[in-house]
Structures are given as C-alpha cells and as structure tokens.
Design an enzyme around this catalytic site. Structure first.
Site, PDB file in Angstrom:
ATOM      1  N   SER A   1     -33.153 -44.695 -66.933  1.00  0.00           N
ATOM      2  CA  SER A   1     -33.841 -45.374 -65.827  1.00  0.00           C
ATOM      3  C   SER A   1     -32.907 -45.957 -64.774  1.00  0.00           C
ATOM      4  O   SER A   1     -33.385 -46.523 -63.781  1.00  0.00           O
ATOM      5  CB  SER A   1     -34.755 -46.479 -66.366  1.00  0.00           C
ATOM      6  OG  SER A   1     -35.906 -45.918 -66.945  1.00  0.00           O
TER       7      SER A   1
ATOM      8  N   LYS B   1     -33.812 -44.899 -61.320  1.00  0.00           N
ATOM      9  CA  LYS B   1     -34.754 -45.585 -60.427  1.00  0.00           C
ATOM     10  C   LYS B   1     -34.031 -46.377 -59.346  1.00  0.00           C
ATOM     11  O   LYS B   1     -34.644 -46.732 -58.328  1.00  0.00           O
ATOM     12  CB  LYS B   1     -35.670 -46.507 -61.242  1.00  0.00           C
ATOM     13  CG  LYS B   1     -36.587 -45.754 -62.206  1.00  0.00           C
ATOM     14  CD  LYS B   1     -37.537 -46.697 -62.916  1.00  0.00           C
ATOM     15  CE  LYS B   1     -38.439 -45.958 -63.879  1.00  0.00           C
ATOM     16  NZ  LYS B   1     -37.765 -45.556 -65.126  1.00  0.00           N
TER      17      LYS B   1
ATOM     18  N   SER C   1     -39.402 -51.138 -64.783  1.00  0.00           N
ATOM     19  CA  SER C   1     -38.859 -49.795 -64.952  1.00  0.00           C
ATOM     20  C   SER C   1     -39.973 -48.800 -65.297  1.00  0.00           C
ATOM     21  O   SER C   1     -39.816 -47.941 -66.160  1.00  0.00           O
ATOM     22  CB  SER C   1     -37.779 -49.776 -66.045  1.00  0.00           C
ATOM     23  OG  SER C   1     -37.004 -48.602 -65.956  1.00  0.00           O
TER      24      SER C   1
END
Length: 433
Positions: A24, A27, A84
C-alpha cells in the site's frame, strides 16, 4: 533508506535499490496524482465519483463501497490516505483516468518524472501483481515529494481518524504516530508478498527525517526498526542545513509510451517559441485586452496566475478577462472591451470561422471561473495544432464552470478530443446548438 528531508541527503541506506513489492505504499503515488489533478483543475475535492464495479470488488482493507454508489472525491482521498482502503484507491484512479490501466500508465509516467527509476506500477492500490515493484530509495523520494509538493494535504497522513463520508476510519499508522515523538506520517503497507512496509516522516526541532523500511516481519518489529533508523537520522543530520526543495516533475522529458491498444501516447512538450498575435488592421487605436503568450510557456502560465488584472481597466472584474492565444496570426481571436457611461464593461469575443465550424469540445467542469480559464489556456498551449482559431469560453453552470473550445469543425473537434483523451485530459464533443 534514511534521508534528511530538508536537503535530500542520504544518511543511511541498505539494499535501497532492491526491487520489492511496495504493497500500500503504492497509494502514495495514487494520492500524489490525485493532488496533482486537483491542482491542474482536472477534478475537484467536491467532484462526486460514481463507484465502478472494479473498485467495489477490491479485497480488504476497504472502505466498503458498493457498485454505483456516489461519493465525493475528498472522502475517497481520506480513506486511501488514512485507512489505506483499496476500493477507495481504485475509485480515485478510475475517476481521474477512466480506467485503472490508464491510471497505472499515468502513475508510471509520474514516477519517471520524479526520478523513481526502479519503480513499475500495475494498479492504484498496491495489491500484489506481477511486475508491480519499487525500492526503498524510490518510495523515500516519493514521500519527500508529497511533503514538499503538496504541503496543504500533508496533514492527512497524521490524522489518527477521519470522516470518510460513509463512516469514521482509523489510521493504519497510528501505533507509530503515537509512539514516536515528532512523527507525522506517511504511509504503511502490508501484503503477504511484501511483508510490513512503512515510509515514515518525523520532525524534531529544525530537523526532519524520512525513513523507509521494506519487508518487516510484523507491525511491532517494523515500527521498532523504523524508530531505530529515525534516531540514527536525527543523530547524523546537521543542526543547520539549507532547505533544497525537490523539483516538480518534468513530463516534457519523458519518452512516449504505448497505450492500451498499442497506440502511442505522446506527452505534452514545451513549445520552443510562440509568436505574439498581430492586431487586426484598423484596431490600433483600441488594442485588444490580451494576456499574450511569452516565448517561454512556463512564463505564460505564471502570468495567468500573477497578472494584476486591475491595471487593465479600473472597472473590469478579474473574471471578465478573456485569455486569447493562437499560433496563426491570420486566425487570431480578437477581444474588444467596450465601455459606456451607464454600463459595466462588456467583453465581446469574435473568432474567425469558416463554414461548418459550429462544433466544440468540453474539457471539464471546475469550481471557479479562474480554474476553468487556467485549464483552457494550458490545453490550448499543448494542443495548438487542432485548436487553432477556436474560441475559449467559460459557461457558468449550476454546479460549476464549464470550460469549452468553440468554433471547430466536427472533424477537428473529434481529433482534438481523441488527442486530449490520449493524455488523460477529460474531453467530450459539443454539437451545434
């Protein structure tokens, strides 16, 4: 990787260029592009996004979006940054680029422009996918750009919880934020393939350190390692150092890429020279109100942002200024300002047209007239060949300001839209009437 965020100096590194699964941490790039798109007027925080089936089907961690649901972009950004959420990240990508594949191509172009030389993105959320890889060095670079390029949004990463529209969500990084003095971000990441990753930033006194760790065995061991490296960074960083902000991404130097259908996507490149348009004969006594193009396109854009409109006419409002540009003196758009004793100044715009030039294109709806005019100018600078001689017009709608190019033939409008869409610029044709 441990760096002094003020100068970018590397204070410690180990296997920093090894390509690994970022999870993640991906992101961070999704959010960077979202902030960039907002800045460029492509989309706004209050844009209502319709959730696609692809986004709703993403596995946890997720916000819980459902197909067809409508939600403001601001809530998707909060969910992606704080919780997230995979579904929120995918929804952001599709909202900006039309598909996750197109958004991934934009992610990779942005990564190259930022100098992330060993990173390849395949999706917007970081779920494990073959070839979706990055390095500690590249993610540290991205974290530093987030801090310096978009300071107005950086506070998102330090929120322990936030309203994500449909519910309150908690920060996945709150343990580190609560345990390490001065910590204020940035992003966690975990998948089985990646392990426990973290890009962290902390400030103490006049020092700011950014640390990246890939492949931790657990949240606690990863946080302990990051804290150890942070302490090392604060010890090694000098007390006083000149702040050297990183340069914003330069897309002009990025080579063309192949699109989804094998078509070449050519990025906008800077125009070397843009001649000033000549006045029409007989108008010398009443010159048009123009923000003329400079030889340097960046200077022209800066002029739009900083020009003192009040010096043009004491009765004119800033929103009454019409920006006109063309690379063809014979088809110049002429703007005349007529004033009378009883009326406010009237802006009359006339454009050279030929038979059949009754079509136009729309490049989006914006929250303010200024944002719409600015995007019209930027698009005109990058697409002079197909938009030559067209009229730029901002139309006040109920939910914002439409940015339009008018006075085109059907073929030229179609060509302009296809070229703009290839660069991920929103565009659709507007017919006669």
């Amino acid at each position: 990787m441990v760096i002094d965020a003020r100068s970018g100096e590397v204070l410690h590194s180990r296997n920093a260029d090894t390509r690994l699964h970022p999870a993640s941490l991906t992101k961070m790039m999704t959010l960077y592009i979202a902030f960039e798109a907002i800045e460029h007027g492509e989309i706004s925080l209050d844009t209502v996004v319709r959730v696609a089936k692809k986004a709703a089907a993403e596995p946890p961690s997720k916000l819980g979006l459902v197909t067809g649901q409508r939600i403001k972009l601001r809530y998707l950004i909060r969910a992606a940054a704080v919780k997230s959420a995979n579904d929120a990240a995918t929804a952001i990508g599709i909202a900006i680029s039309g598909s996750e594949e197109a958004f991934a191509r934009r992610m990779n172009r942005t990564a190259k422009a930022l100098g992330m030389t060993r990173t390849t993105f395949k999706n917007a959320n970081g779920l494990t996918e073959s070839g979706h890889l990055s390095t500690a060095r590249d993610m540290t670079t991205l974290g530093r750009h987030l801090f310096f390029d978009f300071p107005q949004y950086y506070n998102l990463f330090s929120r322990r919880s936030t309203d994500a529209g449909i519910r309150e969500v908690n920060n996945t990084n709150r343990r580190f934020l609560n345990s390490y003095k001065g910590a204020d971000g940035i992003k966690t990441g975990y998948t089985r393939a990646a392990g426990f990753n973290l890009v962290a930033s902390a400030e103490r006194g006049n020092k700011r350190i950014i640390t990246t760790v890939f492949g931790g065995r657990s949240t606690s061991t990863r946080n302990a390692k990051v804290a150890e490296l942070m302490d090392l960074g604060f010890r090694r960083a000098p007390n006083r150092v000149a702040i050297r902000k990183p340069q914003r991404p330069n897309y002009a130097d990025i080579a063309p890429e192949a699109g989804a259908a094998g078509k070449t996507i050519r990025l906008a490149t800077a125009v070397k020279l843009s001649l000033r348009p000549r006045l029409r004969p007989g108008n010398q006594a009443q010159p048009p109100v123009l923000l003329a193009l400079k030889d340097d396109i960046n200077s022209a854009l800066a002029e739009v942002e900083t020009a003192d409109i009040a010096t043009v006419s004491p009765k004119m409002r800033p929103e009454d200024v019409v920006l006109a540009s063309t690379s063809n003196p014979s088809a110049v758009t002429e703007t005349l300002v007529r004033e009378s004793a009883t009326e406010e100044p009237e802006i009359v715009t006339r454009v050279s047209t030929s038979g059949g030039r009754h079509w136009g294109i729309n490049i989006g709806r914006f929250p303010s007239r200024y944002a719409a005019e600015r995007q019209l100018l930027k698009v005109a600078l990058t697409e002079m060949s197909t938009l030559d001689g067209s009229l730029r017009k901002v139309v006040n709608r109920k939910n914002g300001y439409d940015a339009n190019f008018l006075g085109l033939t059907r073929d030229s409008a179609d060509l302009a839209c296809r070229r703009l869409q290839a660069r991920q610029v929103t565009c659709f044709m507007v017919g006669p009437g």
